[in-house]
Design a protein around this motif. Structure first.
Motif, PDB file in Angstrom:
ATOM      1  N   TYR A   1       0.834  -1.202   0.000  1.00  0.00           N
ATOM      2  CA  TYR A   1       0.000   0.000   0.000  1.00  0.00           C
ATOM      3  C   TYR A   1       0.868   1.250   0.000  1.00  0.00           C
ATOM      4  CZ  TYR A   1      -3.609   3.337   1.462  1.00  0.00           C
ATOM      5  OH  TYR A   1      -4.468   4.397   1.541  1.00  0.00           O
ATOM      6  N   HIS A   2       0.413   2.272  -0.734  1.00  0.00           N
ATOM      7  CA  HIS A   2       1.116   3.545  -0.806  1.00  0.00           C
ATOM      8  C   HIS A   2       0.072   4.647  -0.960  1.00  0.00           C
ATOM      9  CE1 HIS A   2       4.153   6.216  -3.254  1.00  0.00           C
ATOM     10  NE2 HIS A   2       3.548   6.878  -2.299  1.00  0.00           N
ATOM     11  N   ILE A   3       0.174   5.677  -0.125  1.00  0.00           N
ATOM     12  CA  ILE A   3      -0.718   6.833  -0.236  1.00  0.00           C
ATOM     13  C   ILE A   3       0.106   8.093  -0.008  1.00  0.00           C
ATOM     14  CG2 ILE A   3      -1.418   6.747   2.196  1.00  0.00           C
ATOM     15  CD1 ILE A   3      -4.241   7.679   1.254  1.00  0.00           C
ATOM     16  N   ALA A   4      -0.206   9.146  -0.766  1.00  0.00           N
ATOM     17  CA  ALA A   4       0.466  10.430  -0.632  1.00  0.00           C
ATOM     18  C   ALA A   4      -0.582  11.507  -0.409  1.00  0.00           C
ATOM     19  CB  ALA A   4       1.292  10.724  -1.874  1.00  0.00           C
ATOM     20  N   LEU A   5      -0.381  12.322   0.631  1.00  0.00           N
ATOM     21  CA  LEU A   5      -1.321  13.390   0.979  1.00  0.00           C
ATOM     22  C   LEU A   5      -0.622  14.737   0.899  1.00  0.00           C
ATOM     23  CD1 LEU A   5      -2.944  11.886   4.210  1.00  0.00           C
ATOM     24  CD2 LEU A   5      -3.645  11.558   1.833  1.00  0.00           C
ATOM     25  N   LEU A   6      -1.307  15.706   0.324  1.00  0.00           N
ATOM     26  CA  LEU A   6      -0.788  17.068   0.246  1.00  0.00           C
ATOM     27  C   LEU A   6      -1.329  17.865   1.428  1.00  0.00           C
ATOM     28  CD1 LEU A   6       0.788  19.218  -1.351  1.00  0.00           C
ATOM     29  CD2 LEU A   6      -1.375  19.750  -2.525  1.00  0.00           C
ATOM     30  N   PHE A   7      -0.430  18.538   2.143  1.00  0.00           N
ATOM     31  CA  PHE A   7      -0.815  19.381   3.276  1.00  0.00           C
ATOM     32  C   PHE A   7      -0.411  20.821   2.987  1.00  0.00           C
ATOM     33  CE2 PHE A   7      -0.690  15.244   5.131  1.00  0.00           C
ATOM     34  CZ  PHE A   7      -1.632  15.263   6.140  1.00  0.00           C
ATOM     35  N   GLU A   8      -1.297  21.724   3.337  1.00  0.00           N
ATOM     36  CA  GLU A   8      -0.970  23.141   3.313  1.00  0.00           C
ATOM     37  C   GLU A   8      -1.073  23.600   4.754  1.00  0.00           C
ATOM     38  OE1 GLU A   8      -2.847  27.010   1.297  1.00  0.00           O
ATOM     39  OE2 GLU A   8      -2.194  25.430  -0.086  1.00  0.00           O
ATOM     40  N   GLU A   9       0.030  24.200   5.235  1.00  0.00           N
ATOM     41  CA  GLU A   9       0.140  24.453   6.672  1.00  0.00           C
ATOM     42  C   GLU A   9       0.000  23.094   7.359  1.00  0.00           C
ATOM     43  OE1 GLU A   9       0.887  27.455   8.040  1.00  0.00           O
ATOM     44  OE2 GLU A   9       0.813  28.471   6.104  1.00  0.00           O
ATOM     45  N   ASP A  10      -0.997  22.912   8.212  1.00  0.00           N
ATOM     46  CA  ASP A  10      -1.189  21.635   8.911  1.00  0.00           C
ATOM     47  C   ASP A  10      -2.449  20.907   8.445  1.00  0.00           C
ATOM     48  OD1 ASP A  10      -0.414  19.723  10.904  1.00  0.00           O
ATOM     49  OD2 ASP A  10      -1.968  20.522  12.222  1.00  0.00           O
ATOM     50  N   ASN A  11      -3.087  21.415   7.391  1.00  0.00           N
ATOM     51  CA  ASN A  11      -4.360  20.847   6.939  1.00  0.00           C
ATOM     52  C   ASN A  11      -4.197  20.026   5.675  1.00  0.00           C
ATOM     53  OD1 ASN A  11      -5.992  22.086   8.973  1.00  0.00           O
ATOM     54  ND2 ASN A  11      -5.710  24.020   7.885  1.00  0.00           N
ATOM     55  N   CYS A  12      -4.830  18.859   5.657  1.00  0.00           N
ATOM     56  CA  CYS A  12      -4.786  17.991   4.483  1.00  0.00           C
ATOM     57  C   CYS A  12      -5.616  18.599   3.360  1.00  0.00           C
ATOM     58  CB  CYS A  12      -5.301  16.601   4.835  1.00  0.00           C
ATOM     59  SG  CYS A  12      -5.230  15.450   3.447  1.00  0.00           S
ATOM     60  N   MET A  13      -5.006  18.722   2.192  1.00  0.00           N
ATOM     61  CA  MET A  13      -5.687  19.248   1.011  1.00  0.00           C
ATOM     62  C   MET A  13      -6.270  18.112   0.177  1.00  0.00           C
ATOM     63  SD  MET A  13      -5.226  22.322   1.739  1.00  0.00           S
ATOM     64  CE  MET A  13      -5.965  23.092   0.326  1.00  0.00           C
ATOM     65  N   GLY A  14      -5.808  16.881   0.420  1.00  0.00           N
ATOM     66  CA  GLY A  14      -6.339  15.729  -0.295  1.00  0.00           C
ATOM     67  C   GLY A  14      -5.263  14.727  -0.659  1.00  0.00           C
ATOM     68  N   ILE A  15      -5.706  13.660  -1.307  1.00  0.00           N
ATOM     69  CA  ILE A  15      -4.818  12.580  -1.748  1.00  0.00           C
ATOM     70  C   ILE A  15      -4.264  12.938  -3.120  1.00  0.00           C
ATOM     71  CG2 ILE A  15      -4.706  10.143  -2.405  1.00  0.00           C
ATOM     72  CD1 ILE A  15      -7.107   9.689  -0.485  1.00  0.00           C
ATOM     73  N   THR A  16      -2.942  12.886  -3.280  1.00  0.00           N
ATOM     74  CA  THR A  16      -2.364  13.132  -4.606  1.00  0.00           C
ATOM     75  C   THR A  16      -2.288  11.824  -5.400  1.00  0.00           C
ATOM     76  OG1 THR A  16      -0.077  12.866  -3.893  1.00  0.00           O
ATOM     77  CG2 THR A  16      -1.023  15.097  -3.808  1.00  0.00           C
ATOM     78  N   HIS A  17      -2.016  10.730  -4.702  1.00  0.00           N
ATOM     79  CA  HIS A  17      -2.070   9.415  -5.337  1.00  0.00           C
ATOM     80  C   HIS A  17      -2.143   8.323  -4.277  1.00  0.00           C
ATOM     81  CE1 HIS A  17       2.301  10.198  -4.929  1.00  0.00           C
ATOM     82  NE2 HIS A  17       2.413   8.913  -4.753  1.00  0.00           N
ATOM     83  N   GLU A  18      -2.681   7.186  -4.698  1.00  0.00           N
ATOM     84  CA  GLU A  18      -2.855   6.033  -3.817  1.00  0.00           C
ATOM     85  C   GLU A  18      -2.740   4.776  -4.654  1.00  0.00           C
ATOM     86  OE1 GLU A  18      -6.053   4.759  -0.366  1.00  0.00           O
ATOM     87  OE2 GLU A  18      -6.800   5.832  -2.105  1.00  0.00           O
TER      88      GLU A  18
END
Length: 147
Positions: free
Chosen positions: A127-144
Motif C-alpha cells: 500500500y502507498h498513499i500520498a497526501l498534500l498538506f498546506e500548513e497543517d491541513n490535508c488538502m487531499g490525496i495526490t495518489h494512492e
C-alpha cells in the motif's frame, strides 16, 4: 563512515537531533559524507545521503543547515492495516496532520512541494498513499496505490 546501512544512517541523523545551526562538517562527522550535492539557489546547496531504504536531503544556506527538503525511511510494515486505517478516516480533506498520524502512524516520507506545502507519504509492501498538506491541513490525496 561512507556506506552506512540505511538503519545506521537514519539512527545517526536521529542522534544528531535538532540540526538548526549545524554545519555540514558537524553532520558529516556523525553520519559520513553525502552521496550528492547540488546548487539550489544563491548561497544554497542541497546535500543528500542515501543508504539502503533510507534517504534524506538537507538544504544549507551560507554553510549552515536551513531545512530538510525530503526524507524517506522506506516501506512501513503492515500495509493492509495501514490501508484500513486510512479507509476508516473517511474524507481526509481538512484533517490535521496530527489527527491522521494518531490513527495511521508516522509517515515514511515527506517532501517540500511549495510555499507552506508538504507532501507526506505512507508506503508499505502492499500500500502507498500520498497526501498534500498546506500548513497543517490535508488538502487531499495526490495518489494512492494498493496491490
Amino acid at each position: 563512515m561512507f556506506g552506512l546501512s540505511g538503519q545506521r544512517l537514519q539512527r545517526g541523523f536521529a542522534e544528531l537531533g535538532n540540526l538548526t545551526g549545524r554545519t555540514l562538517e558537524e553532520i558529516v562527522a556523525v553520519v559520513g559524507s553525502p552521496v550528492s550535492q547540488s546548487m539550489a539557489g544563491p548561497g544554497q546547496t542541497l546535500f543528500q545521503w542515501q543508504s539502503g531504504s533510507y534517504h534524506i536531503a538537507l538544504l544549507f544556506e551560507e554553510g549552515l543547515f536551513a531545512g530538510i527538503m525530503s526524507e524517506d525511511s522506506g516501506a512501513l510494515p503492515g500495509g493492509r492495516k495501514l490501508a484500513q486505517g486510512f479507509a476508516g478516516l473517511g474524507n481526509l480533506v481538512g484533517r490535521s496532520r496530527d489527527d491522521i498520524i494518531a490513527v495511521v502512524g508516522p509517515y515514511s516520507s515527506f517532501s517540500l512541494v511549495g510555499s507552506n506545502q508538504v507532501l507526506l507519504q505512507w508506503q508499505s509492501d502492499v500500500y502507498h498513499i500520498a497526501l498534500l498538506f498546506e500548513e497543517d491541513n490535508c488538502m487531499g490525496i495526490t495518489h494512492e496505490f494498493a496491490i
